[in-house]
Motif scaffolding. Structure first.
Motif, short mmCIF file in Angstrom:
data_model
loop_
_atom_site.label_atom_id
_atom_site.label_comp_id
_atom_site.label_asym_id
_atom_site.label_seq_id
_atom_site.Cartn_x
_atom_site.Cartn_y
_atom_site.Cartn_z
N GLY A 1 0.81 -1.22 0.00
CA GLY A 1 0.00 0.00 0.00
C GLY A 1 0.84 1.26 0.00
O GLY A 1 0.67 2.13 -0.88
N PRO A 2 1.75 1.44 0.96
CA PRO A 2 2.64 2.61 0.90
C PRO A 2 3.47 2.68 -0.38
O PRO A 2 3.77 3.77 -0.87
N LEU A 3 3.86 1.51 -0.91
CA LEU A 3 4.60 1.51 -2.18
C LEU A 3 3.75 2.12 -3.30
O LEU A 3 4.24 2.93 -4.09
N GLY A 4 2.47 1.75 -3.36
CA GLY A 4 1.59 2.31 -4.38
C GLY A 4 1.36 3.80 -4.20
O GLY A 4 1.30 4.56 -5.18
N HIS B 1 2.35 6.65 -6.94
CA HIS B 1 1.35 7.57 -7.48
C HIS B 1 1.82 9.02 -7.32
O HIS B 1 1.54 9.87 -8.18
N TRP B 2 2.51 9.31 -6.25
CA TRP B 2 2.98 10.67 -6.00
C TRP B 2 4.13 11.06 -6.94
O TRP B 2 4.25 12.22 -7.34
N LEU B 3 4.96 10.10 -7.32
CA LEU B 3 6.13 10.39 -8.15
C LEU B 3 5.85 10.23 -9.65
O LEU B 3 6.44 10.94 -10.46
N ALA B 4 5.00 9.29 -10.02
CA ALA B 4 4.75 9.04 -11.44
C ALA B 4 3.95 10.19 -12.05
O ALA B 4 3.04 10.73 -11.42
N ILE C 1 -3.48 0.08 -5.25
CA ILE C 1 -3.58 1.28 -4.41
C ILE C 1 -3.17 2.52 -5.17
O ILE C 1 -3.84 3.57 -5.11
N GLY C 2 -2.08 2.43 -5.93
CA GLY C 2 -1.62 3.60 -6.68
C GLY C 2 -2.58 4.03 -7.77
O GLY C 2 -2.78 5.22 -8.00
N GLY C 3 -3.18 3.05 -8.44
CA GLY C 3 -4.13 3.39 -9.50
C GLY C 3 -5.51 3.73 -8.99
O GLY C 3 -6.34 4.27 -9.73
#
Length: 254
Positions: free
Chosen positions: A93-96, A100-103, A179-181
């Motif tokens: 979850g934190p990885l996603g 998302h914040w950097l991409a 999570i990121g998407g």
């Protein structure tokens, strides 16, 4: 010839004497003395059993016998592997969120009958999103493997490796991209349904290929295997492994 001057003749063995007696002592020799071994090997005890302070042979054997270390219970091994995998899976979850914040976001355009298209003749955002996820996944797998190796030092072994690899696979392949998407996905769908032809929008990033999703698991497996190979502990599956201390026995801390 005077009888006192007659040469003395050798006398035969005394029939009343003990044939196994030690000359000059009048006592029987130790059963460990040469010639007293009933099997005829002539072995002698290094200290002699005649010594009242000597220990029996069993005491010497027990003193030199090195105790064997106890093995870890199977229940603990399975529980540690499962819990480790679940914790690492949750860290996806934190990885996603970080990805998302950097991409970068993807500029899109409502082309009417043509649907939603990328509003860029050479879209680099797709490659950038996958590249960011691959680099973050590489660091994620490396950090997870090192932390697991240092923290779970008493549970090192193939089962810990299995738990770490499965956990990083789930975190990198499922949890992280999901999570990121998920962030901003609702707003994008709302714009997609209400947009008119020619409208533009910045769509949230997505992981478009399978390779970046597998990077965390590969990195964790390679790093943890290398750490195990470079360790000088002969058996990583024994409880209480201490780097640089050799076999995990009671004599390691001496």
């Amino acid at each position: 010839m005077n009888p006192s001057q007659e040469p003395a003749l050798p006398h035969g063995p005394d029939p009343t004497a003990d044939p196994t007696a030690v000359p000059g002592t009048g006592s029987s020799p130790s059963p460990w003395a040469p010639g007293a071994d009933p099997d005829g090997y002539g072995l002698a005890h290094p200290t002699g059993l005649d010594d009242p302070h000597a220990l029996p042979p069993e005491a010497y054997a027990e003193g030199w016998e090195q105790p064997r270390p106890s093995r870890r219970p199977w229940r603990r091994t399975v529980v540690v592997a499962v819990v480790t995998g679940l914790v690492i899976f949750a860290l996806g979850g934190p990885l996603g969120l970080l990805w998302h914040w950097l991409a970068p976001s993807v500029p899109v355009l409502d082309a009417g009958a043509g649907g939603i298209v990328v509003n860029d003749p050479s879209p680099e955002q797709y490659i950038a999103a996958d590249g960011w996820y691959a680099m973050l996944g590489l660091g994620f797998g490396l950090v997870v493997a090192v932390v697991a190796w240092l923290v779970m030092r008493k549970d090192r072994g193939p089962f810990l490796l299995l738990g770490v690899v499965l956990g990083t696979f789930g975190a990198g392949y499922l949890m992280g991209p999901w999570i990121g998407g998920l962030i901003g996905r609702g707003s994008y769908h709302h714009w997609e349904q209400t947009a008119v032809q020619g409208a533009t929008y910045l769509a949230p990033p997505q992981v478009h290929s399978v390779g970046p999703r597998l990077v965390p698991a590969f990195a964790a497996a390679i790093v943890l295997t290398l750490l195990a190979g470079w360790s000088n502990d002969p058996d990583l599956d024994e409880p209480g492994a201490k780097p640089g201390q050799g076999p995990n026995t009671d004599f390691s801390d001496a």
